[in-house]
Design a protein around this motif. Structure first.
Motif, mmCIF file in Angstrom:
data_model
loop_
_atom_site.group_PDB
_atom_site.id
_atom_site.type_symbol
_atom_site.label_atom_id
_atom_site.label_comp_id
_atom_site.label_asym_id
_atom_site.label_seq_id
_atom_site.Cartn_x
_atom_site.Cartn_y
_atom_site.Cartn_z
ATOM 1 N N ALA A 1 71.030 99.375 114.201
ATOM 2 C CA ALA A 1 69.632 99.811 114.245
ATOM 3 C C ALA A 1 68.791 99.025 113.251
ATOM 4 N N VAL A 2 69.314 98.833 112.042
ATOM 5 C CA VAL A 2 68.594 98.047 111.034
ATOM 6 C C VAL A 2 68.342 96.642 111.569
ATOM 7 N N ASP A 3 69.368 96.027 112.135
ATOM 8 C CA ASP A 3 69.247 94.674 112.673
ATOM 9 C C ASP A 3 68.250 94.634 113.833
ATOM 10 N N PHE A 4 68.280 95.632 114.696
ATOM 11 C CA PHE A 4 67.380 95.694 115.849
ATOM 12 C C PHE A 4 65.921 95.663 115.411
ATOM 13 N N PHE A 5 65.574 96.513 114.441
ATOM 14 C CA PHE A 5 64.178 96.594 114.026
ATOM 15 C C PHE A 5 63.761 95.391 113.182
ATOM 16 N N GLU A 6 64.668 94.866 112.381
ATOM 17 C CA GLU A 6 64.335 93.667 111.603
ATOM 18 C C GLU A 6 64.048 92.489 112.525
ATOM 19 N N ARG A 7 64.847 92.311 113.565
ATOM 20 C CA ARG A 7 64.653 91.197 114.493
ATOM 21 C C ARG A 7 63.333 91.309 115.251
ATOM 22 N N ARG A 8 62.874 92.503 115.466
ATOM 23 C CA ARG A 8 61.638 92.709 116.221
ATOM 24 C C ARG A 8 60.436 92.951 115.328
ATOM 25 N N ASN A 9 60.635 92.849 114.021
ATOM 26 C CA ASN A 9 59.555 93.073 113.058
ATOM 27 C C ASN A 9 58.866 94.421 113.272
ATOM 28 N N LEU A 10 59.660 95.421 113.651
ATOM 29 C CA LEU A 10 59.125 96.769 113.795
ATOM 30 C C LEU A 10 59.396 97.522 112.495
ATOM 31 N N PRO A 11 58.351 97.964 111.811
ATOM 32 C CA PRO A 11 58.541 98.638 110.510
ATOM 33 C C PRO A 11 59.422 99.875 110.633
ATOM 34 N N PHE A 12 60.250 100.083 109.621
ATOM 35 C CA PHE A 12 61.118 101.256 109.620
ATOM 36 C C PHE A 12 61.421 101.675 108.191
ATOM 37 N N VAL A 13 61.891 102.897 108.046
ATOM 38 C CA VAL A 13 62.421 103.396 106.783
ATOM 39 C C VAL A 13 63.814 103.931 107.073
ATOM 40 N N VAL A 14 64.601 104.138 106.025
ATOM 41 C CA VAL A 14 65.943 104.681 106.181
ATOM 42 C C VAL A 14 65.968 106.115 105.671
ATOM 43 N N GLY A 15 66.483 107.006 106.495
ATOM 44 C CA GLY A 15 66.682 108.383 106.088
ATOM 45 C C GLY A 15 68.175 108.644 105.962
ATOM 46 N N VAL A 16 68.635 108.984 104.776
ATOM 47 C CA VAL A 16 70.055 109.259 104.561
ATOM 48 C C VAL A 16 70.295 110.736 104.802
ATOM 49 N N ASN A 17 70.976 111.038 105.906
ATOM 50 C CA ASN A 17 71.276 112.417 106.260
ATOM 51 C C ASN A 17 72.456 112.887 105.408
ATOM 52 N N CYS A 18 72.202 113.831 104.520
ATOM 53 C CA CYS A 18 73.208 114.251 103.539
ATOM 54 C C CYS A 18 74.112 115.333 104.122
ATOM 55 N N PHE A 19 75.185 114.887 104.760
ATOM 56 C CA PHE A 19 76.152 115.820 105.340
ATOM 57 C C PHE A 19 76.961 116.493 104.229
ATOM 58 N N GLU A 20 77.424 117.697 104.508
ATOM 59 C CA GLU A 20 78.285 118.392 103.560
ATOM 60 C C GLU A 20 79.588 117.624 103.378
ATOM 61 N N ASN A 21 80.046 117.567 102.141
ATOM 62 C CA ASN A 21 81.296 116.882 101.786
ATOM 63 C C ASN A 21 81.260 115.368 102.027
ATOM 64 N N ALA A 22 80.045 114.819 102.215
ATOM 65 C CA ALA A 22 79.917 113.374 102.373
ATOM 66 C C ALA A 22 79.813 112.719 100.998
#
Length: 201
Positions: free
Chosen positions: A125-146
């Motif tokens: 997903a990161v590579d997909f949006f970088e290649r298309r110059n589509l702005p994005f942010v990363v959301g880290v989903n904090c799973f239990e016991n992760a």
């Protein structure tokens, strides 16, 4: 000037509609995030994981997962009277990636959800949006016991610039998920401001 009760009431303000993608790997919480923030009953295209996915979909780390998105998730959230976000959750499995190009048409930006137990699942997903110059942010989903990592550690692992916003969240909860979307909107406004300040050739 129009006054309350006069025949010349002000025209209603039309809300701007913005398309946002929620992307990431298989089982990172995309459907959950869309459902947690949507003000309407979200449209889901989930199907029970069957034997057809055996040997195709990697269930490592999400062995308890019983359903999967086969097309899109769709939801809506009103940020304020002048701004409505339409949320499109992408399918995570590689065999459905062909749909991403179509889903990205007209999108203003994206959230890439990451799972610290399986950070590599968001690389595509990161590579997909970088290649298309589509702005994005990363959301880290904090799973239990992760595993718990600092934001800078996640940034290094994903090889992202210091300017890339990263937000921690629990995709099951409305407010943390909404904050991720607000982080994206603030990022988009900052990028737009930088473009306007850039000297013209």
């Amino acid at each position: 000037m129009a006054f309350e009760g006069s025949d010349h009431a002000p025209a209603p303000v039309l809300a701007s509609a913005v398309k946002i993608l929620i992307a990431g790997g298989f089982g990172v919480g995309k459907t959950t995030m869309v459902g947690s923030v949507s003000e309407i009953r979200p449209l889901r295209t989930e199907e029970v994981i069957s034997g057809l996915g055996t040997g195709v979909d990697d269930l490592a780390g999400v062995e308890e997962k019983t359903t999967t998105t086969v097309a899109i998730d769709f939801g809506r959230i009103t940020i304020n009277p002048e701004l409505v976000l339409y949320l499109f959750g992408t399918p995570g499995q590689q065999r459905f990636w062909f749909m991403w190009d179509e889903l990205a048409r007209g999108a203003l930006g994206a959230v890439v959800l990451a799972d610290t137990r399986r950070l590599e699942t968001c690389f595509a997903a990161v590579d997909f949006f970088e290649r298309r110059n589509l702005p994005f942010v990363v959301g880290v989903n904090c799973f239990e016991n992760a595993p718990v990592y600092r934001v800078d550690e996640v940034r290094d692992a994903l090889d992202l610039t210091d300017e890339m916003p990263i937000a921690l969240c629990d995709a099951r909860e409305r407010e943390p998920s909404k904050e991720v979307l607000v982080t994206l909107l603030e990022h988009l406004l900052k990028l737009e401001a930088n473009i306007r300040r850039a000297p013209r050739a």
